[in-house]
Design an enzyme around this catalytic site. Sequence first.
Site, PDB file in Angstrom:
ATOM      1  N   LYS A   1      -0.149   4.554  -0.291  1.00 10.82           N
ATOM      2  CA  LYS A   1      -0.993   5.525   0.529  1.00 10.82           C
ATOM      3  C   LYS A   1      -0.541   6.441  -0.515  1.00 10.82           C
ATOM      4  O   LYS A   1      -0.075   6.251  -1.828  1.00 10.82           O
ATOM      5  CB  LYS A   1      -0.158   6.000   1.875  1.00 10.82           C
ATOM      6  CG  LYS A   1      -0.837   4.384   2.716  1.00 10.82           C
ATOM      7  CD  LYS A   1       0.413   4.773   4.400  1.00 10.82           C
ATOM      8  CE  LYS A   1      -0.068   3.671   4.810  1.00 10.82           C
ATOM      9  NZ  LYS A   1      -0.322   3.491   5.856  1.00 10.82           N
TER      10      LYS A   1
ATOM     11  N   GLY B   1       2.412   2.244  11.098  1.00 10.30           N
ATOM     12  CA  GLY B   1       3.263   3.582  10.211  1.00 10.30           C
ATOM     13  C   GLY B   1       3.974   4.013  12.092  1.00 10.30           C
ATOM     14  O   GLY B   1       4.626   4.608  12.296  1.00 10.30           O
TER      15      GLY B   1
ATOM     16  N   HIS C   1      -9.314   1.553   4.070  1.00  7.87           N
ATOM     17  CA  HIS C   1      -8.733   1.441   5.471  1.00  7.87           C
ATOM     18  C   HIS C   1      -8.446   2.427   6.441  1.00  7.87           C
ATOM     19  O   HIS C   1      -9.587   3.936   6.332  1.00  7.87           O
ATOM     20  CB  HIS C   1      -7.422   1.976   4.313  1.00  7.87           C
ATOM     21  CG  HIS C   1      -5.711   2.180   5.126  1.00  7.87           C
ATOM     22  ND1 HIS C   1      -5.891   3.312   6.074  1.00  7.87           N
ATOM     23  CD2 HIS C   1      -5.156   1.533   4.589  1.00  7.87           C
ATOM     24  CE1 HIS C   1      -4.731   3.019   6.545  1.00  7.87           C
ATOM     25  NE2 HIS C   1      -3.869   1.370   5.886  1.00  7.87           N
TER      26      HIS C   1
ATOM     27  N   SER D   1       2.822  -1.568  10.057  1.00 12.31           N
ATOM     28  CA  SER D   1       4.260  -1.607  10.838  1.00 12.31           C
ATOM     29  C   SER D   1       4.739  -2.924  10.644  1.00 12.31           C
ATOM     30  O   SER D   1       6.408  -2.908  11.384  1.00 12.31           O
ATOM     31  CB  SER D   1       4.810  -1.464  12.647  1.00 12.31           C
ATOM     32  OG  SER D   1       4.419  -0.071  12.779  1.00 12.31           O
TER      33      SER D   1
ATOM     34  N   ASN E   1       0.698  -1.475   0.183  1.00  9.96           N
ATOM     35  CA  ASN E   1       0.252  -0.118  -0.017  1.00  9.96           C
ATOM     36  C   ASN E   1       1.022   1.180   0.117  1.00  9.96           C
ATOM     37  O   ASN E   1       1.653   1.268   1.114  1.00  9.96           O
ATOM     38  CB  ASN E   1      -0.685   0.082   1.534  1.00  9.96           C
ATOM     39  CG  ASN E   1      -1.451   1.792   1.014  1.00  9.96           C
ATOM     40  OD1 ASN E   1      -1.623   2.328   0.405  1.00  9.96           O
ATOM     41  ND2 ASN E   1      -2.390   1.463   2.367  1.00  9.96           N
TER      42      ASN E   1
HETATM   43  P1  PGA Z   1       2.479   0.846   8.083  1.00  9.30           P
HETATM   44  O1  PGA Z   1       1.495   0.755   6.701  1.00  9.30           O
HETATM   45  O2  PGA Z   1       3.243  -0.149   7.229  1.00  9.30           O
HETATM   46  O3  PGA Z   1       3.462   1.806   7.529  1.00  9.30           O
HETATM   47  O4  PGA Z   1       2.568   0.699   9.066  1.00  9.30           O
HETATM   48  C1  PGA Z   1       0.973  -0.242   7.182  1.00  9.30           C
HETATM   49  C2  PGA Z   1      -0.630   0.150   6.098  1.00  9.30           C
HETATM   50  O5  PGA Z   1      -1.426   1.078   6.419  1.00  9.30           O
HETATM   51  O6  PGA Z   1      -1.142  -0.633   5.163  1.00  9.30           O
END
Ligand code: PGA
Length: 240
Positions: free
Chosen positions: A10, A169, A95, A201, A8
């Site tokens: 984002k 995150g 999400h 994470s 993802n």
């Molecule tokens: P992250 O995000 O791996 O940066 O924690 C995961 C997500 O929100 O899909």
Amino acid sequence: MNKIIVANWKMNGSTAMAGGLVPAVASYAAGVRCQNEMVICPPAVLLPEVARLLQGSFLALGGQDCSAHAPGAYTGDISASMLKEAGCRYVIVGHSERRQNHGETDAQVCAKAEAAIAQGIIPIICVGETLKQRESGAALDVVAAQLKSSVPSASQHFLLAYEPVWAIGSGKVPTSADISQMHAHIMANVGMGAKIVYGGSVKAANAREIVRISGVAGLLVGGASLNIEEFCGIIAAAEE
Ligand code: PGA
């Protein structure tokens, strides 16, 4: 059983970044004879470019959101049929960043998932509790309520993603026991055939352990999917 690894991006990436990362990841995955399914979900404007870069590879393309509506007067939105035309096999819906930043409700998430399914796209429906909800002991109830209203009852053609909001995150990850408990809980609520990926994470350093937790069908990776070395490390860890 094969796992599914979803990237993802984002609101990150560019044509130049995609041009470097996508071929590198695709050739790494081919080189290690990756048995897992892999999906790249770039921002909508990069879908055609990433689709082009993925041609000839086994990696699938996914959107990060879709409208619940058919094409029409919905400025700024993207329909599931448009994602389909762009080559998407998957779309992330619900999400927590969309639930929080755009006020998306469970009912809207459900309608988006239904719109995706109607186009033959597999929705990846995200659920997960906040830190406050976890600390107050409400995590299981919160997720059960989300599932009840955001998962289409008439279809089995979806994936679920358990993403604790506080793990996204943040570098924090639930214990393996907590992940396993929540995945079993989701399975009990939705049906034993449900496939549930974990997100929050995930890094190369913890992917191996997380992907082997019972009930975990794969990984939804945010930040770490933007870095070639880190993401290839996750691919390798999930494969072993
Ligand atoms: P992250 O995000 O791996 O940066 O924690 C995961 C997500 O929100 O899909």
